[in-house]
Design a protein around this motif. Structure first.
Motif, PDB file in Angstrom:
ATOM      1  N   SER A  44      69.940  83.387 146.300  1.00 48.56           N
ATOM      2  CA  SER A  44      70.234  83.928 147.621  1.00 48.56           C
ATOM      3  C   SER A  44      68.967  83.987 148.455  1.00 48.56           C
ATOM      4  CB  SER A  44      70.827  85.332 147.469  1.00 48.56           C
ATOM      5  OG  SER A  44      71.017  85.919 148.725  1.00 48.56           O
ATOM      6  N   ALA A  45      69.052  83.470 149.687  1.00 44.24           N
ATOM      7  CA  ALA A  45      67.933  83.517 150.623  1.00 44.24           C
ATOM      8  C   ALA A  45      68.487  83.766 152.016  1.00 44.24           C
ATOM      9  CB  ALA A  45      67.157  82.206 150.593  1.00 44.24           C
ATOM     10  N   ASP A  46      67.705  84.435 152.831  1.00 47.37           N
ATOM     11  CA  ASP A  46      68.060  84.632 154.235  1.00 47.37           C
ATOM     12  C   ASP A  46      67.413  83.503 155.022  1.00 47.37           C
ATOM     13  OD1 ASP A  46      69.471  87.028 153.837  1.00 47.37           O
ATOM     14  OD2 ASP A  46      67.610  88.187 153.892  1.00 47.37           O
ATOM     15  N   TRP A  47      68.236  82.694 155.676  1.00 47.28           N
ATOM     16  CA  TRP A  47      67.760  81.527 156.398  1.00 47.28           C
ATOM     17  C   TRP A  47      67.746  81.781 157.899  1.00 47.28           C
ATOM     18  CZ3 TRP A  47      65.707  77.195 154.346  1.00 47.28           C
ATOM     19  CH2 TRP A  47      65.911  76.967 152.985  1.00 47.28           C
ATOM     20  N   SER A  48      66.730  81.241 158.558  1.00 48.46           N
ATOM     21  CA  SER A  48      66.670  81.246 160.014  1.00 48.46           C
ATOM     22  C   SER A  48      66.053  79.925 160.443  1.00 48.46           C
ATOM     23  CB  SER A  48      65.832  82.424 160.526  1.00 48.46           C
ATOM     24  OG  SER A  48      64.515  82.340 160.051  1.00 48.46           O
ATOM     25  N   ASN A  49      66.257  79.588 161.718  1.00 47.53           N
ATOM     26  CA  ASN A  49      65.607  78.379 162.198  1.00 47.53           C
ATOM     27  C   ASN A  49      65.066  78.601 163.600  1.00 47.53           C
ATOM     28  OD1 ASN A  49      68.011  77.523 163.898  1.00 47.53           O
ATOM     29  ND2 ASN A  49      66.865  75.627 163.886  1.00 47.53           N
ATOM     30  N   LYS A  50      63.945  77.941 163.829  1.00 53.28           N
ATOM     31  CA  LYS A  50      63.295  77.971 165.129  1.00 53.28           C
ATOM     32  C   LYS A  50      62.789  76.564 165.371  1.00 53.28           C
ATOM     33  CE  LYS A  50      59.695  80.303 167.730  1.00 53.28           C
ATOM     34  NZ  LYS A  50      58.620  81.283 167.693  1.00 53.28           N
ATOM     35  N   ASP A  51      63.161  76.027 166.505  1.00 56.08           N
ATOM     36  CA  ASP A  51      62.846  74.636 166.825  1.00 56.08           C
ATOM     37  C   ASP A  51      63.433  73.755 165.718  1.00 56.08           C
ATOM     38  OD1 ASP A  51      61.481  75.496 169.129  1.00 56.08           O
ATOM     39  OD2 ASP A  51      59.649  75.812 167.986  1.00 56.08           O
ATOM     40  N   ASP A  52      62.610  72.950 165.057  1.00 51.86           N
ATOM     41  CA  ASP A  52      63.118  72.065 164.002  1.00 51.86           C
ATOM     42  C   ASP A  52      62.727  72.550 162.609  1.00 51.86           C
ATOM     43  OD1 ASP A  52      64.289  70.343 165.848  1.00 51.86           O
ATOM     44  OD2 ASP A  52      62.459  69.153 166.066  1.00 51.86           O
ATOM     45  N   ASP A  53      62.293  73.804 162.496  1.00 46.90           N
ATOM     46  CA  ASP A  53      61.879  74.355 161.205  1.00 46.90           C
ATOM     47  C   ASP A  53      62.892  75.370 160.693  1.00 46.90           C
ATOM     48  OD1 ASP A  53      59.542  72.844 161.328  1.00 46.90           O
ATOM     49  OD2 ASP A  53      58.367  74.480 162.190  1.00 46.90           O
ATOM     50  N   TYR A  54      63.025  75.420 159.377  1.00 43.27           N
ATOM     51  CA  TYR A  54      63.959  76.332 158.718  1.00 43.27           C
ATOM     52  C   TYR A  54      63.181  77.212 157.757  1.00 43.27           C
ATOM     53  CZ  TYR A  54      67.532  73.411 160.705  1.00 43.27           C
ATOM     54  OH  TYR A  54      68.334  72.755 161.600  1.00 43.27           O
ATOM     55  N   LYS A  55      63.385  78.526 157.886  1.00 38.53           N
ATOM     56  CA  LYS A  55      62.643  79.486 157.072  1.00 38.53           C
ATOM     57  C   LYS A  55      63.594  80.222 156.148  1.00 38.53           C
ATOM     58  CE  LYS A  55      59.469  83.387 157.559  1.00 38.53           C
ATOM     59  NZ  LYS A  55      58.762  84.224 158.551  1.00 38.53           N
ATOM     60  N   ALA A  56      63.245  80.251 154.864  1.00 38.95           N
ATOM     61  CA  ALA A  56      64.003  81.009 153.856  1.00 38.95           C
ATOM     62  C   ALA A  56      63.153  82.195 153.440  1.00 38.95           C
ATOM     63  CB  ALA A  56      64.300  80.131 152.648  1.00 38.95           C
ATOM     64  N   GLU A  57      63.767  83.381 153.417  1.00 40.26           N
ATOM     65  CA  GLU A  57      63.104  84.583 152.916  1.00 40.26           C
ATOM     66  C   GLU A  57      63.894  85.055 151.709  1.00 40.26           C
ATOM     67  OE1 GLU A  57      61.256  87.248 155.979  1.00 40.26           O
ATOM     68  OE2 GLU A  57      62.800  86.277 157.206  1.00 40.26           O
ATOM     69  N   PHE A  58      63.167  85.396 150.619  1.00 40.67           N
ATOM     70  CA  PHE A  58      63.834  85.728 149.367  1.00 40.67           C
ATOM     71  C   PHE A  58      62.897  86.534 148.485  1.00 40.67           C
ATOM     72  CE2 PHE A  58      61.851  81.624 149.380  1.00 40.67           C
ATOM     73  CZ  PHE A  58      61.134  81.558 148.192  1.00 40.67           C
ATOM     74  N   LEU A  59      63.431  87.024 147.375  1.00 44.45           N
ATOM     75  CA  LEU A  59      62.645  87.811 146.424  1.00 44.45           C
ATOM     76  C   LEU A  59      62.395  87.020 145.152  1.00 44.45           C
ATOM     77  CD1 LEU A  59      64.435  91.284 146.646  1.00 44.45           C
ATOM     78  CD2 LEU A  59      62.295  90.598 147.718  1.00 44.45           C
ATOM     79  N   VAL A  60      61.193  87.180 144.618  1.00 45.53           N
ATOM     80  CA  VAL A  60      60.838  86.651 143.306  1.00 45.53           C
ATOM     81  C   VAL A  60      60.209  87.823 142.565  1.00 45.53           C
ATOM     82  CG1 VAL A  60      59.389  85.053 142.017  1.00 45.53           C
ATOM     83  CG2 VAL A  60      60.450  84.305 144.161  1.00 45.53           C
ATOM     84  N   ALA A  61      60.851  88.262 141.496  1.00 45.31           N
ATOM     85  CA  ALA A  61      60.361  89.408 140.722  1.00 45.31           C
ATOM     86  C   ALA A  61      60.042  90.597 141.634  1.00 45.31           C
ATOM     87  CB  ALA A  61      59.143  89.017 139.891  1.00 45.31           C
ATOM     88  N   LYS A  62      60.946  90.906 142.528  1.00 47.65           N
ATOM     89  CA  LYS A  62      60.851  92.036 143.475  1.00 47.65           C
ATOM     90  C   LYS A  62      59.749  91.887 144.514  1.00 47.65           C
ATOM     91  CE  LYS A  62      62.970  95.393 140.423  1.00 47.65           C
ATOM     92  NZ  LYS A  62      62.872  96.715 139.810  1.00 47.65           N
ATOM     93  N   ALA A  63      59.155  90.722 144.640  1.00 38.35           N
ATOM     94  CA  ALA A  63      58.118  90.477 145.642  1.00 38.35           C
ATOM     95  C   ALA A  63      58.682  89.552 146.719  1.00 38.35           C
ATOM     96  CB  ALA A  63      56.896  89.836 145.002  1.00 38.35           C
ATOM     97  N   HIS A  64      58.300  89.813 147.965  1.00 39.27           N
ATOM     98  CA  HIS A  64      58.801  89.047 149.095  1.00 39.27           C
ATOM     99  C   HIS A  64      58.112  87.681 149.192  1.00 39.27           C
ATOM    100  CE1 HIS A  64      58.995  87.953 153.411  1.00 39.27           C
ATOM    101  NE2 HIS A  64      60.253  88.249 153.191  1.00 39.27           N
ATOM    102  N   TYR A  65      58.903  86.655 149.356  1.00 35.83           N
ATOM    103  CA  TYR A  65      58.414  85.291 149.540  1.00 35.83           C
ATOM    104  C   TYR A  65      59.113  84.697 150.748  1.00 35.83           C
ATOM    105  CZ  TYR A  65      56.254  84.696 144.909  1.00 35.83           C
ATOM    106  OH  TYR A  65      55.450  84.785 143.810  1.00 35.83           O
TER     107      TYR A  65
END
Length: 168
Positions: A44-65
């Motif tokens: 599971s990741a939270d996706w957003s896009n701005k211009d032509d880029d796509y950003k995924a935000e997610f957790l790895v071992a309770k740390a934000h990536y």
């Protein structure tokens, strides 16, 4: 009426400048393929896009990536929460000297498309005399040399994205 139309137009223009939330189903195939290759265990990741880029935000071992990918699936930037012990040793003394009362909240290692590493340190500077505080973000190069003040970009839901403390 003209003012209302102008306000509505400006509101829409402002919304288009900021990143837009995106469903995983709406991602370009190269973006999704690269993300799954880089992070096969992330479900599971939270996706957003701005211009032509796509950003995924997610957790790895309770740390934000987060990872930002171009629409072709090329890495634009990777950002990972890191333990204080892994920061270059010059950062702590710089923060103590230049931001009296600084309390570290989180730190990140950022790697861009050219594999250039920078560090982002987030915290609060507390003024004991008047009991006020202010958010502080500083950016450093790979050797720990101060570059500039940054802008805080915390995870959307801090409760679910705690910073890395003493390890990943």
């Amino acid at each position: 009426m003209k003012k209302l139309i102008l306000i509505a137009f400006l509101g829409l223009a402002f919304c288009n400048v900021n990143a837009q939330q995106v469903s995983e189903n709406d991602l370009p195939a190269p973006v999704l393929k690269k993300f799954k290759k880089l992070y096969p265990d992330i479900k599971s990741a939270d996706w957003s896009n701005k211009d032509d880029d796509y950003k995924a935000e997610f957790l790895v071992a309770k740390a934000h990536y987060s990872v930002t990918l171009s629409e072709k699936g090329d890495i634009v930037e990777k950002k990972e929460a890191i333990a204080v012990a892994t920061l270059p040793p010059t950062i702590g003394p710089y923060m103590s000297k230049n931001h009296k009362g600084f309390k570290l909240k989180e730190s990140y290692k950022i790697t861009d498309a050219k594999k250039v590493v920078t560090y982002e340190v987030h915290g609060k500077k507390v003024n004991v005399a008047d009991k006020t505080s202010e958010e502080v973000v500083c950016i450093f190069d790979a050797k720990g040399k101060y570059i500039e003040d940054g802008e805080a970009s915390p995870p959307a839901d801090k409760k679910d994205n705690p910073p890395a403390k003493d390890g990943k």
